[in-house]
Design a protein around this motif. Structure first.
Motif, PDB file in Angstrom:
ATOM      1  N   GLY A 109       0.773  -1.225   0.000  1.00 44.14           N
ATOM      2  CA  GLY A 109       0.000   0.000   0.000  1.00 44.14           C
ATOM      3  C   GLY A 109       0.806   1.278   0.000  1.00 44.14           C
ATOM      4  N   GLY A 110       2.117   1.181   0.124  1.00 42.91           N
ATOM      5  CA  GLY A 110       2.939   2.372   0.075  1.00 42.91           C
ATOM      6  C   GLY A 110       2.993   2.956  -1.320  1.00 42.91           C
ATOM      7  N   GLY A 111       3.506   4.165  -1.405  1.00 41.76           N
ATOM      8  CA  GLY A 111       3.618   4.829  -2.689  1.00 41.76           C
ATOM      9  C   GLY A 111       3.870   6.305  -2.534  1.00 41.76           C
ATOM     10  N   LEU A 112       3.667   7.026  -3.625  1.00 43.45           N
ATOM     11  CA  LEU A 112       3.864   8.467  -3.681  1.00 43.45           C
ATOM     12  C   LEU A 112       2.515   9.162  -3.591  1.00 43.45           C
ATOM     13  CD1 LEU A 112       5.709  10.945  -4.191  1.00 43.45           C
ATOM     14  CD2 LEU A 112       5.334  10.553  -6.636  1.00 43.45           C
ATOM     15  N   VAL A 113       2.413  10.135  -2.708  1.00 39.75           N
ATOM     16  CA  VAL A 113       1.168  10.867  -2.516  1.00 39.75           C
ATOM     17  C   VAL A 113       1.490  12.334  -2.259  1.00 39.75           C
ATOM     18  CG1 VAL A 113       1.096  10.427  -0.021  1.00 39.75           C
ATOM     19  CG2 VAL A 113      -1.036  10.881  -1.271  1.00 39.75           C
ATOM     20  N   GLN A 114       0.594  13.213  -2.668  1.00 38.30           N
ATOM     21  CA  GLN A 114       0.775  14.639  -2.426  1.00 38.30           C
ATOM     22  C   GLN A 114       0.416  14.991  -0.989  1.00 38.30           C
ATOM     23  OE1 GLN A 114      -1.658  16.454  -5.546  1.00 38.30           O
ATOM     24  NE2 GLN A 114       0.196  16.935  -6.691  1.00 38.30           N
ATOM     25  N   ALA A 115       1.020  16.054  -0.488  1.00 36.35           N
ATOM     26  CA  ALA A 115       0.691  16.536   0.844  1.00 36.35           C
ATOM     27  C   ALA A 115      -0.804  16.787   0.961  1.00 36.35           C
ATOM     28  CB  ALA A 115       1.471  17.807   1.157  1.00 36.35           C
ATOM     29  N   GLY A 116      -1.367  16.369   2.082  1.00 35.77           N
ATOM     30  CA  GLY A 116      -2.796  16.466   2.303  1.00 35.77           C
ATOM     31  C   GLY A 116      -3.574  15.242   1.873  1.00 35.77           C
ATOM     32  N   ASP A 162       9.168 -11.230  18.730  1.00 32.80           N
ATOM     33  CA  ASP A 162       8.746 -10.218  17.767  1.00 32.80           C
ATOM     34  C   ASP A 162       8.995 -10.668  16.331  1.00 32.80           C
ATOM     35  OD1 ASP A 162      10.121  -7.645  19.911  1.00 32.80           O
ATOM     36  OD2 ASP A 162       8.124  -8.536  19.902  1.00 32.80           O
ATOM     37  N   TYR A 163       8.135 -10.206  15.417  1.00 40.58           N
ATOM     38  CA  TYR A 163       8.274 -10.458  13.991  1.00 40.58           C
ATOM     39  C   TYR A 163       8.117  -9.144  13.249  1.00 40.58           C
ATOM     40  CZ  TYR A 163       7.490 -15.277  15.470  1.00 40.58           C
ATOM     41  OH  TYR A 163       7.572 -16.498  16.096  1.00 40.58           O
ATOM     42  N   TRP A 164       8.820  -9.023  12.111  1.00 39.37           N
ATOM     43  CA  TRP A 164       8.861  -7.787  11.344  1.00 39.37           C
ATOM     44  C   TRP A 164       8.666  -8.060   9.875  1.00 39.37           C
ATOM     45  CZ3 TRP A 164       9.500  -3.080  13.844  1.00 39.37           C
ATOM     46  CH2 TRP A 164       9.883  -3.168  15.191  1.00 39.37           C
ATOM     47  N   GLY A 165       8.016  -7.125   9.187  1.00 36.54           N
ATOM     48  CA  GLY A 165       7.927  -7.172   7.746  1.00 36.54           C
ATOM     49  C   GLY A 165       9.135  -6.530   7.093  1.00 36.54           C
ATOM     50  N   GLN A 166       9.142  -6.524   5.771  1.00 34.80           N
ATOM     51  CA  GLN A 166      10.276  -6.004   5.017  1.00 34.80           C
ATOM     52  C   GLN A 166      10.190  -4.500   4.784  1.00 34.80           C
ATOM     53  OE1 GLN A 166       7.747  -7.618   3.674  1.00 34.80           O
ATOM     54  NE2 GLN A 166       7.069  -6.252   2.032  1.00 34.80           N
ATOM     55  N   GLY A 167       9.038  -3.908   5.024  1.00 34.87           N
ATOM     56  CA  GLY A 167       8.854  -2.476   4.888  1.00 34.87           C
ATOM     57  C   GLY A 167       8.239  -2.077   3.567  1.00 34.87           C
ATOM     58  N   THR A 168       7.542  -0.948   3.573  1.00 36.53           N
ATOM     59  CA  THR A 168       6.976  -0.362   2.365  1.00 36.53           C
ATOM     60  C   THR A 168       7.226   1.140   2.395  1.00 36.53           C
ATOM     61  OG1 THR A 168       4.979  -0.185   0.990  1.00 36.53           O
ATOM     62  CG2 THR A 168       4.671  -0.076   3.375  1.00 36.53           C
ATOM     63  N   GLN A 169       7.657   1.684   1.265  1.00 36.66           N
ATOM     64  CA  GLN A 169       8.042   3.086   1.189  1.00 36.66           C
ATOM     65  C   GLN A 169       6.823   3.980   1.027  1.00 36.66           C
ATOM     66  OE1 GLN A 169      11.311   4.669   1.186  1.00 36.66           O
ATOM     67  NE2 GLN A 169       9.947   6.453   1.433  1.00 36.66           N
ATOM     68  N   VAL A 170       6.750   5.015   1.850  1.00 39.79           N
ATOM     69  CA  VAL A 170       5.747   6.070   1.722  1.00 39.79           C
ATOM     70  C   VAL A 170       6.477   7.377   1.470  1.00 39.79           C
ATOM     71  CG1 VAL A 170       3.968   7.419   2.902  1.00 39.79           C
ATOM     72  CG2 VAL A 170       4.043   4.924   3.167  1.00 39.79           C
ATOM     73  N   THR A 171       6.163   8.033   0.367  1.00 42.27           N
ATOM     74  CA  THR A 171       6.776   9.303   0.018  1.00 42.27           C
ATOM     75  C   THR A 171       5.685  10.349  -0.172  1.00 42.27           C
ATOM     76  OG1 THR A 171       8.616   8.180  -1.091  1.00 42.27           O
ATOM     77  CG2 THR A 171       8.291  10.517  -1.574  1.00 42.27           C
ATOM     78  N   VAL A 172       5.788  11.441   0.564  1.00 42.27           N
ATOM     79  CA  VAL A 172       4.810  12.524   0.502  1.00 42.27           C
ATOM     80  C   VAL A 172       5.494  13.735  -0.120  1.00 42.27           C
ATOM     81  CG1 VAL A 172       3.184  13.950   1.764  1.00 42.27           C
ATOM     82  CG2 VAL A 172       3.702  11.628   2.567  1.00 42.27           C
ATOM     83  N   ALA A 228       5.029  16.047   4.464  1.00 42.45           N
ATOM     84  CA  ALA A 228       6.363  15.590   4.099  1.00 42.45           C
ATOM     85  C   ALA A 228       7.071  14.899   5.244  1.00 42.45           C
ATOM     86  CB  ALA A 228       7.193  16.778   3.596  1.00 42.45           C
ATOM     87  N   GLU A 229       6.733  15.247   6.479  1.00 42.78           N
ATOM     88  CA  GLU A 229       7.364  14.619   7.637  1.00 42.78           C
ATOM     89  C   GLU A 229       6.978  13.151   7.788  1.00 42.78           C
ATOM     90  OE1 GLU A 229       9.657  16.380   9.315  1.00 42.78           O
ATOM     91  OE2 GLU A 229       9.199  17.937   7.836  1.00 42.78           O
ATOM     92  N   ASP A 230       5.945  12.711   7.076  1.00 44.09           N
ATOM     93  CA  ASP A 230       5.531  11.319   7.131  1.00 44.09           C
ATOM     94  C   ASP A 230       6.302  10.432   6.162  1.00 44.09           C
ATOM     95  OD1 ASP A 230       3.447  11.768   9.068  1.00 44.09           O
ATOM     96  OD2 ASP A 230       2.242  12.643   7.451  1.00 44.09           O
ATOM     97  N   THR A 231       7.137  11.017   5.325  1.00 41.83           N
ATOM     98  CA  THR A 231       7.930  10.236   4.388  1.00 41.83           C
ATOM     99  C   THR A 231       8.866   9.311   5.151  1.00 41.83           C
ATOM    100  OG1 THR A 231       7.832  11.898   2.636  1.00 41.83           O
ATOM    101  CG2 THR A 231       9.662  10.348   2.571  1.00 41.83           C
ATOM    102  N   ALA A 232       8.765   8.017   4.887  1.00 38.71           N
ATOM    103  CA  ALA A 232       9.550   7.029   5.615  1.00 38.71           C
ATOM    104  C   ALA A 232       9.269   5.654   5.032  1.00 38.71           C
ATOM    105  CB  ALA A 232       9.204   7.041   7.108  1.00 38.71           C
ATOM    106  N   VAL A 233      10.082   4.693   5.446  1.00 37.34           N
ATOM    107  CA  VAL A 233       9.766   3.295   5.231  1.00 37.34           C
ATOM    108  C   VAL A 233       8.952   2.825   6.428  1.00 37.34           C
ATOM    109  CG1 VAL A 233      10.655   0.957   4.906  1.00 37.34           C
ATOM    110  CG2 VAL A 233      11.846   2.905   3.872  1.00 37.34           C
TER     111      VAL A 233
END
Length: 116
Positions: free
Chosen positions: A8-15, A104-114, A87-92
């Motif tokens: 579900g990660g991806g590139l999204v505009q602010a707001g 504990d178990y962890w996923g591989q991560g998904t990139q979110v870019t704002v 923009a401060e939400d940009t992260a893996v």
């Protein structure tokens, strides 16, 4: 043993908004807590949100009121609805499962870019 897979990660505009999903395979107990961490460039890993098997939630101050965590125990999935992104939400973003006794178990991560 549990495997976690984020999507579900991806590139999204602010707001804008995104909805992250985490699918768990293997044995998931109702007592397992689940949640999301994130790591932004040049910053330490930050706990974003958690949800217990009983449905109790906690959020980082930086996302409180904007993000909502939920889970579907029948489908072994956890979600993170992210609204009013900036923009401060940009992260893996990493899904995790926390079992009692410190397992504990962890996923591989998904990139979110704002974009601003």
């Amino acid at each position: 043993q549990v495997q976690l897979a984020e999507s579900g990660g991806g590139l999204v505009q602010a707001g804008g908004s995104l909805r992250l999903s985490c699918a768990a395979s293997g044995t998931v107990f109702g007592s397992d807590a689940m949640g999301w961490y994130r790591q932004a460039p040049g910053k330490q890993r930050e706990l974003v949100a958690t949800i217990t098997g009983g449905g109790s939630t906690n959020y980082a101050d930086s996302v409180k009121g904007r993000f909502t965590i939920s889970r579907d125990n029948g489908k072994n999935m956890v979600y993170l609805q992210m609204n009013s992104l900036n923009a401060e939400d940009t992260a893996v973003y990493y899904c995790y499962l926390a079992r009692r006794l410190g397992v504990d178990y962890w996923g591989q991560g998904t990139q979110v870019t704002v974009s601003s």
